[in-house]
Scaffold this motif. Structure first.
Motif, PDB file in Angstrom:
ATOM      1  N   ASP A 104       1.034  -1.360   0.370  1.00 42.92           N
ATOM      2  CA  ASP A 104       0.450  -0.125  -0.006  1.00 42.92           C
ATOM      3  C   ASP A 104       0.979   1.322  -0.347  1.00 42.92           C
ATOM      4  O   ASP A 104       1.299   2.159   0.938  1.00 42.92           O
ATOM      5  N   LEU A 105       1.056   1.429  -1.396  1.00 46.70           N
ATOM      6  CA  LEU A 105       2.351   2.896  -1.246  1.00 46.70           C
ATOM      7  C   LEU A 105       1.170   4.069  -0.799  1.00 46.70           C
ATOM      8  O   LEU A 105       1.912   5.660  -1.291  1.00 46.70           O
ATOM      9  N   SER A 106       0.103   3.640  -1.388  1.00 50.18           N
ATOM     10  CA  SER A 106      -0.893   5.427  -0.689  1.00 50.18           C
ATOM     11  C   SER A 106      -1.025   5.358   0.454  1.00 50.18           C
ATOM     12  O   SER A 106      -1.524   6.970   1.327  1.00 50.18           O
ATOM     13  N   ASP A 107      -0.412   5.271   2.231  1.00 51.64           N
ATOM     14  CA  ASP A 107      -0.639   5.384   2.970  1.00 51.64           C
ATOM     15  C   ASP A 107       0.534   6.064   3.589  1.00 51.64           C
ATOM     16  O   ASP A 107       1.887   6.711   2.761  1.00 51.64           O
ATOM     17  N   GLU A 108       0.257   7.193   3.767  1.00 52.13           N
ATOM     18  CA  GLU A 108       0.307   8.740   4.591  1.00 52.13           C
ATOM     19  C   GLU A 108       1.444   8.916   5.238  1.00 52.13           C
ATOM     20  O   GLU A 108       2.482  10.255   5.591  1.00 52.13           O
ATOM     21  N   ARG A 109       1.881   7.483   5.803  1.00 52.52           N
ATOM     22  CA  ARG A 109       3.357   7.360   6.829  1.00 52.52           C
ATOM     23  C   ARG A 109       4.300   7.365   6.494  1.00 52.52           C
ATOM     24  O   ARG A 109       5.639   7.633   6.744  1.00 52.52           O
ATOM     25  N   ILE A 110       4.354   6.644   4.822  1.00 49.71           N
ATOM     26  CA  ILE A 110       5.699   6.706   4.349  1.00 49.71           C
ATOM     27  C   ILE A 110       5.769   8.058   3.674  1.00 49.71           C
ATOM     28  O   ILE A 110       5.168   8.698   3.392  1.00 49.71           O
ATOM     29  N   PRO A 111       7.633   8.357   3.962  1.00 47.53           N
ATOM     30  CA  PRO A 111       8.497   9.119   3.893  1.00 47.53           C
ATOM     31  C   PRO A 111       8.032  10.213   1.922  1.00 47.53           C
ATOM     32  O   PRO A 111       8.262   9.063   1.342  1.00 47.53           O
ATOM     33  N   PRO A 112       7.753  10.990   1.369  1.00 47.44           N
ATOM     34  CA  PRO A 112       7.827  11.124   0.540  1.00 47.44           C
ATOM     35  C   PRO A 112       8.787  11.345  -0.550  1.00 47.44           C
ATOM     36  O   PRO A 112       8.876  10.555  -0.970  1.00 47.44           O
ATOM     37  N   VAL A 113       9.966  10.875  -0.242  1.00 50.48           N
ATOM     38  CA  VAL A 113      11.484  10.508  -0.737  1.00 50.48           C
ATOM     39  C   VAL A 113      11.555   9.270  -0.911  1.00 50.48           C
ATOM     40  O   VAL A 113      12.483   9.199  -1.917  1.00 50.48           O
ATOM     41  N   LEU A 114      10.900   8.899   0.069  1.00 46.60           N
ATOM     42  CA  LEU A 114      10.835   7.146  -0.559  1.00 46.60           C
ATOM     43  C   LEU A 114      10.148   6.872  -1.989  1.00 46.60           C
ATOM     44  O   LEU A 114      10.146   5.916  -2.424  1.00 46.60           O
ATOM     45  N   LEU A 115       8.727   7.425  -1.457  1.00 47.18           N
ATOM     46  CA  LEU A 115       7.903   7.535  -3.014  1.00 47.18           C
ATOM     47  C   LEU A 115       8.762   7.666  -3.547  1.00 47.18           C
ATOM     48  O   LEU A 115       8.788   6.913  -5.074  1.00 47.18           O
ATOM     49  N   GLU A 116       9.858   8.722  -3.811  1.00 41.01           N
ATOM     50  CA  GLU A 116      10.302   8.940  -5.401  1.00 41.01           C
ATOM     51  C   GLU A 116      11.691   8.422  -5.516  1.00 41.01           C
ATOM     52  O   GLU A 116      11.589   7.414  -6.850  1.00 41.01           O
ATOM     53  N   ARG A 117      12.022   7.500  -4.764  1.00 38.20           N
ATOM     54  CA  ARG A 117      13.424   6.910  -5.116  1.00 38.20           C
ATOM     55  C   ARG A 117      12.713   5.214  -5.667  1.00 38.20           C
ATOM     56  O   ARG A 117      12.950   4.593  -5.811  1.00 38.20           O
ATOM     57  N   ILE A 118      11.267   5.075  -5.136  1.00 35.83           N
ATOM     58  CA  ILE A 118      10.913   3.779  -5.812  1.00 35.83           C
ATOM     59  C   ILE A 118      10.410   3.664  -7.114  1.00 35.83           C
ATOM     60  O   ILE A 118      10.454   3.361  -8.110  1.00 35.83           O
ATOM     61  N   ALA A 119       9.593   5.172  -6.908  1.00 36.03           N
ATOM     62  CA  ALA A 119       9.967   5.170  -8.312  1.00 36.03           C
ATOM     63  C   ALA A 119      10.778   5.569  -9.625  1.00 36.03           C
ATOM     64  O   ALA A 119      10.333   4.927 -10.406  1.00 36.03           O
ATOM     65  N   ASP A 120      12.207   5.723  -9.143  1.00 42.85           N
ATOM     66  CA  ASP A 120      13.411   6.121 -10.021  1.00 42.85           C
ATOM     67  C   ASP A 120      13.449   4.886 -10.175  1.00 42.85           C
ATOM     68  O   ASP A 120      14.393   4.954 -10.847  1.00 42.85           O
ATOM     69  N   ALA A 121      13.642   3.829  -9.145  1.00 44.12           N
ATOM     70  CA  ALA A 121      14.248   2.746  -9.346  1.00 44.12           C
ATOM     71  C   ALA A 121      13.067   1.828 -10.089  1.00 44.12           C
ATOM     72  O   ALA A 121      14.196   1.038 -10.858  1.00 44.12           O
ATOM     73  N   GLU A 122      12.029   1.852 -10.379  1.00 46.22           N
ATOM     74  CA  GLU A 122      10.911   0.837 -10.933  1.00 46.22           C
ATOM     75  C   GLU A 122      10.966   1.594 -12.591  1.00 46.22           C
ATOM     76  O   GLU A 122      11.748   0.298 -13.866  1.00 46.22           O
ATOM     77  N   GLU A 123      11.475   2.690 -12.793  1.00 43.05           N
ATOM     78  CA  GLU A 123      11.554   3.513 -13.768  1.00 43.05           C
ATOM     79  C   GLU A 123      13.183   3.209 -14.514  1.00 43.05           C
ATOM     80  O   GLU A 123      13.050   2.561 -15.144  1.00 43.05           O
TER      81      GLU A 123
END
Ligand code: IPE
Ligand code: IPE
Ligand code: MG
Length: 253
Positions: A107-126
């Protein structure tokens, strides 16, 4: 002799899913903080990536953070978030060079996940999206029950909109609404550290997986232990609810 020939012919598992457990106990046994156990799990993980590539495994899923792990103390949770950011920054190029496609499930929509981590996840997937040698799935903020609930909600919305007939809903429908609909079910689930439970891991997908439990704590796990677990898998006979094939039992049955 016939048995050996049979074992040799068993294909390696296409998808191996691992519950990387025992980091805290590994650290405690050395008088270290639990978080140092998580750090010590990183080289184990990357040794396993190499081992999985050598074994020809196509999908490797690792449980990195469960929906229940938020209940740990604030320091440990924030260490794990920072550690994920750091690991993705340091290791994404290496994974890319190895031909590994990185995917996250949870669940990546969870607001407890730091935004910078969501960015790194998107970077690595891309960065790794076109790689085809192996797909490495990070089950992060993952819980099998939440995954199924999310799928049921999505299907219910389609029913409410008149797009899906309730009577037409089957296992295929539900599987198609999970986080990664294209991910094959795991053939083998490995749990380290001696615990023998699923802890909410891949509840739907592991319906017919083989489980191998090893007492080895995650930071001590490596490609050789992986190969041993795979060998144990290859010695099993999967039945999927069917009966034993009498021809394998020398006519008995
Ligand atoms: C697994 O190790 C890693 C995560 C859950 C993030 P643990 O931290 O659960 O280690 P133990 O089970 O306390 O030894
Ligand atoms: C499962 O391990 C979650 C991960 C490995 C990320 P836990 O250590 O959280 O599970 P329990 O609490 O022992 O069941
Ligand atoms: Mg644990």
């Amino acid at each position: 002799m016939a048995e050996v020939a049979h074992l040799d012919s068993v294909a390696p598992p296409r998808h191996v899913a691992i519950i990387m457990d025992g980091n805290g106990r590994w650290a405690n046994a050395r008088g270290l903080h639990r978080t140092q156990g998580h750090a010590a799990g990183e080289p184990a993980l990357f040794d396993v990536v190499h081992g999985a590539l050598d074994l020809g495994i196509e999908w490797l899923t690792v449980y990195t953070f469960s929906t229940e792990n938020w209940s740990r103390d604030e320091y440990e949770v924030s260490f794990l978030m920072d550690f994920n950011v750091d690991l993705l920054e340091r290791r994404r190029n290496e994974l890319d060079d190895l031909g590994v496609r990185v995917k996250f499930m949870g669940d990546l929509s969870d607001e407890r996940i730091p935004p910078v981590l969501l960015e790194r996840i998107a970077d690595a997937e891309e960065l790794t999206k076109d790689n085809t040698r192996m797909t490495m799935v990070f089950a992060f903020n993952y819980g099998g029950r939440t995954e199924i609930i999310d799928a049921v909600r999505a299907i219910a919305e389609k029913v409410a909109a008149g797009a899906v007939e309730p009577a037409a809903i089957d296992a295929h429908t539900l599987a198609g609404h999970l986080y990664l609909p294209d991910m094959p079910d795991p053939d083998l689930v490995i749990r380290t550290s001696g615990e023998q439970r699923t802890s909410n891991y891949l509840l739907w997908e592991a319906a017919y997986s083989e489980y191998v439990f090893t007492p080895v704590l995650w930071p001590d796990f490596d490609r050789h232990e992986l190969a041993r677990c795979v060998q144990e898998y290859q010695e099993r006979e999967r039945r999927f609810g069917g009966a034993i094939d009498g021809s394998l039992e020398g006519g008995g049955g």
